[in-house]
Motif scaffolding. Sequence first.
Motif, PDB file in Angstrom:
ATOM      1  N   ARG A  18       0.824  -1.211   0.000  1.00  0.00           N
ATOM      2  CA  ARG A  18       0.000   0.000   0.000  1.00  0.00           C
ATOM      3  C   ARG A  18       0.855   1.257   0.000  1.00  0.00           C
ATOM      4  NH1 ARG A  18      -4.013  -0.015   4.791  1.00  0.00           N
ATOM      5  NH2 ARG A  18      -4.907   1.686   3.557  1.00  0.00           N
TER       6      ARG A  18
ATOM      7  N   TRP B 138      -6.024 -10.068  -5.459  1.00  0.00           N
ATOM      8  CA  TRP B 138      -7.441  -9.968  -5.103  1.00  0.00           C
ATOM      9  C   TRP B 138      -7.869 -11.099  -4.170  1.00  0.00           C
ATOM     10  CZ3 TRP B 138     -10.441  -5.892  -5.718  1.00  0.00           C
ATOM     11  CH2 TRP B 138     -10.141  -4.950  -6.703  1.00  0.00           C
TER      12      TRP B 138
ATOM     13  N   ASP C 172      -9.905  -6.047   0.133  1.00  0.00           N
ATOM     14  CA  ASP C 172     -10.245  -5.192  -1.009  1.00  0.00           C
ATOM     15  C   ASP C 172      -9.597  -3.818  -0.904  1.00  0.00           C
ATOM     16  OD1 ASP C 172     -11.659  -7.173  -2.193  1.00  0.00           O
ATOM     17  OD2 ASP C 172     -13.646  -6.302  -1.858  1.00  0.00           O
ATOM     18  N   TYR C 173      -9.640  -3.209   0.284  1.00  0.00           N
ATOM     19  CA  TYR C 173      -9.062  -1.874   0.423  1.00  0.00           C
ATOM     20  C   TYR C 173      -7.555  -1.898   0.221  1.00  0.00           C
ATOM     21  CZ  TYR C 173      -7.414  -3.027   5.163  1.00  0.00           C
ATOM     22  OH  TYR C 173      -6.771  -3.583   6.239  1.00  0.00           O
TER      23      TYR C 173
ATOM     24  N   GLN D  87      -6.928  -2.350  -3.594  1.00  0.00           N
ATOM     25  CA  GLN D  87      -7.311  -1.119  -4.277  1.00  0.00           C
ATOM     26  C   GLN D  87      -6.256  -0.036  -4.105  1.00  0.00           C
ATOM     27  OE1 GLN D  87     -11.200  -0.350  -2.685  1.00  0.00           O
ATOM     28  NE2 GLN D  87     -12.144  -2.041  -3.803  1.00  0.00           N
ATOM     29  N   ASP D  88      -5.717   0.109  -2.886  1.00  0.00           N
ATOM     30  CA  ASP D  88      -4.619   1.056  -2.675  1.00  0.00           C
ATOM     31  C   ASP D  88      -3.403   0.673  -3.500  1.00  0.00           C
ATOM     32  OD1 ASP D  88      -6.076   2.587  -0.964  1.00  0.00           O
ATOM     33  OD2 ASP D  88      -5.139   1.857   0.871  1.00  0.00           O
TER      34      ASP D  88
ATOM     35  N   LYS E 216      -3.991   1.503  -7.168  1.00  0.00           N
ATOM     36  CA  LYS E 216      -3.927   2.951  -7.354  1.00  0.00           C
ATOM     37  C   LYS E 216      -2.474   3.419  -7.420  1.00  0.00           C
ATOM     38  CE  LYS E 216      -5.054   7.290  -4.991  1.00  0.00           C
ATOM     39  NZ  LYS E 216      -5.722   7.895  -3.814  1.00  0.00           N
TER      40      LYS E 216
ATOM     41  N   LYS F  96     -11.335  -7.580 -13.376  1.00  0.00           N
ATOM     42  CA  LYS F  96     -11.700  -6.975 -12.091  1.00  0.00           C
ATOM     43  C   LYS F  96     -10.858  -5.734 -11.816  1.00  0.00           C
ATOM     44  CE  LYS F  96     -12.711  -8.201  -7.292  1.00  0.00           C
ATOM     45  NZ  LYS F  96     -12.725  -9.296  -6.285  1.00  0.00           N
ATOM     46  N   SER F  97      -9.573  -5.825 -12.131  1.00  0.00           N
ATOM     47  CA  SER F  97      -8.682  -4.671 -11.920  1.00  0.00           C
ATOM     48  C   SER F  97      -9.055  -3.533 -12.863  1.00  0.00           C
ATOM     49  CB  SER F  97      -7.223  -5.091 -12.141  1.00  0.00           C
ATOM     50  OG  SER F  97      -6.845  -6.118 -11.251  1.00  0.00           O
TER      51      SER F  97
ATOM     52  N   PHE G  68     -12.181  -1.725 -11.608  1.00  0.00           N
ATOM     53  CA  PHE G  68     -11.888  -0.883 -10.442  1.00  0.00           C
ATOM     54  C   PHE G  68     -11.144   0.382 -10.859  1.00  0.00           C
ATOM     55  CE2 PHE G  68      -8.495   0.438  -7.558  1.00  0.00           C
ATOM     56  CZ  PHE G  68      -9.273   1.008  -6.549  1.00  0.00           C
ATOM     57  N   LEU G  69     -10.129   0.218 -11.712  1.00  0.00           N
ATOM     58  CA  LEU G  69      -9.332   1.369 -12.137  1.00  0.00           C
ATOM     59  C   LEU G  69     -10.176   2.356 -12.934  1.00  0.00           C
ATOM     60  CD1 LEU G  69      -6.068  -0.537 -13.098  1.00  0.00           C
ATOM     61  CD2 LEU G  69      -6.345   1.039 -11.183  1.00  0.00           C
TER      62      LEU G  69
ATOM     63  N   ASN H  14     -12.603   4.169 -10.376  1.00  0.00           N
ATOM     64  CA  ASN H  14     -12.104   4.927  -9.233  1.00  0.00           C
ATOM     65  C   ASN H  14     -10.775   5.646  -9.447  1.00  0.00           C
ATOM     66  OD1 ASN H  14     -14.088   3.882  -7.016  1.00  0.00           O
ATOM     67  ND2 ASN H  14     -13.360   2.038  -8.034  1.00  0.00           N
TER      68      ASN H  14
END
Length: 724
Positions: free
Chosen positions: A145, A182, A187-188, A191-192, A195, A232-233, A236-237, A240
């Motif tokens: 992260r 994944w 999930d958080y 996701q970080d 990003k 899935k990636s 999300f990208l 967000n």
Amino acid sequence: RKWNVTTTNYGKAWAAGDIVSCLIDLDDGTLSFSLNGVSLGTAFENLSRGLGMAYFPAISLSFKESVAFNFGSLAGYRPLQDPPRADLVRAQKLLGCFRAVLSVELDPVEGRLVEKDSSEWQLQGQPTVLLTLAHIFHRFAPLLRKVYLVEAVLVSFLRGVVEAGTPAQAQSVVRQVLDLLWLFMEDYEVQDCLKQLMMSLLRLYRFSPIVPDLGLQTHYLRLTIAILRHEKSRKFLLSNVLFDVLRSVVFFYIKSPLRVEEAGLQELIPTTWWPRRSSREGKDSKDVKDETAEERVRRRAYERGCQRLKKRIEVVEELQVQILKLLLNNKDDNGGEASRYIFLTKFRKFLQENASGRGNMPVLCPPEYMVCFLHRLISALRYYWDEYKASNPRASFSEEAYIPPQIFYNGKVDYFDLQRLGGLLSHLRKTLKDDLASKANILIDPLELQAATMDDLDEDEEPAPAAAQRPTQALAMGGVLPLPRPSWLSSPTLGRANRFLSTAAVSLMTPRRPLSTSEKVKVRTLSAEQRTREDIEGSHWNEGLLLGRPPEEPEQPLTENSLLEVLDGAVMMYSLSVHQQLGKMVGVSDDVNEYAMALRDTEDKLRRCPKRRKDILAELTKSQKVFSEKLDHLSRRLAWVHATVYSQEKMLDLYWLLRVCLRTIEHGDRTGSLFAFMPEFYVSVAINSYSALKNYFGPVHSMEELPGDLAVQARRGPPRGPLV
């Protein structure tokens, strides 16, 4: 200049691409700067020091300026802030364990580990493997992260995968890695991590130097593609990150080299050449005819060099198109919305942010980025358009594309507060609500009619009795308009476009046969975030974006409705800043012409100068050398501009966009008074794209090379009558 409360002269001027070093000596209390490694001398002395005093690196930038910071580590010095060494060592060890798991598998017969290629590895549910990976990610996930560790560890690992194997092998490994992220991370956490991963790739792509084979840009784009292939990636990208956190259009931009040497253009284009005469309207046959044998050899050698450069740039452009094809995928709707519809929502928001709103700062996206984004988007759009045609014979080819007129008035596409040909949307919905009901079976939501703006109250409306008494026999195509025109025909854009739309304006008042049997549909304007896939594509009872089809339009859809909205956005992009940028880039060609003229004048003076005037000969020879060196540099830079901005493929993109606008205007004209709902930018794009084709692409390419009637028109000269 140096700045501290006031400004005074200091050093010499910097330019884009220069490296400025800032040096502070807290022992001597001095501050100085260097430019590209050359000291400019002490700028300030007697700096305040002692208790409570501290100095921090800072910079001020003008609008659209950007800078990359290096705090020492890139030059072999110790950086201002040490790297997180303990975390870095831990992350590297955990990555090693992770890679070890990917390189072996448990033989189910013999019960021992055997080596296996990482690209062929699959998670098969063995308890030993699952427990091992769970232990690794329990410690690895918190580290992934952190932006420093993502770039230093994860990006380096994935880039090595992309560089070492084939695209298929790299894709397999990247997919496995993302699947495991994944699976074993919260999930958080993932996701970080994603990003930070995309932000790192964006920075690396944007600030990597231009090398001769564009290898750095190619590797980062291939890694980006491999990540975005993971469904899935990608979703999300898209939802967000790509448009919300990042200015992802950077991925579609190919930056120009700041120096010819940087990009290896001297090796790619060893021989330089420039036109003897300035021409923007096509190739000058007389110029070619007057060439000497030596000039002809130079020109052909230069053109071969330009082709070598263009082929390398096309590799990067194709990768960028692949990214957009992934984002426009509408078949990945398993367990959620397809990528294309997420993209449409974000793309519309992107257009809204960049549209010149009232009191807002226009164009957040740099125009040079927008030019590249437009061309890549057109390529991806036409790919999907023609793919749909292949499986739906009754649909249209992309060559026949246009925007059906109902999209402009049925409220399914948000045009923000952009001007329509007839004025503001709220005004048009009040004054033309009866026409909408009779011609398109559309009833405007009463709540929207009540929300009229003060701007509407100021507009003049033609009295209904006058319209009812208008004789129809005087309104034949090409006739005169003896009666008062509706107020919406006084739009500024229509005034400027008189030659384009004079016939269309006459036919607007021709009475149309009203629809009688269809059920009226109540509509309201939907923002991009409010729409569903059904609002766009429609269903068995709903036409989606094509709701409110006028009788003049064919029943068979041109293509998928979502592609129509992408096309509409592409037209809007051109109007926002692309045309203006195309005009600016012509400046390089103008510089070449000016220096070429100066060189010819100097050479002419050298021939006429008496040999006894050695002082004048020396000055003229010096000038000749300066002009020649400058032209060598500019001709190579011009080759880059022609390959990235003014190539034949880019010219055909603009020509296609022009024909889209002309067909859209023609179909809108057939709807009578509903033509007023068309956004003004369709007319301006038709005019400006025609101007760009005629004036910006010569002498390398000209309108005479284009297929169709416009090429004939270009050879004959400007049209005397309406073009539409």
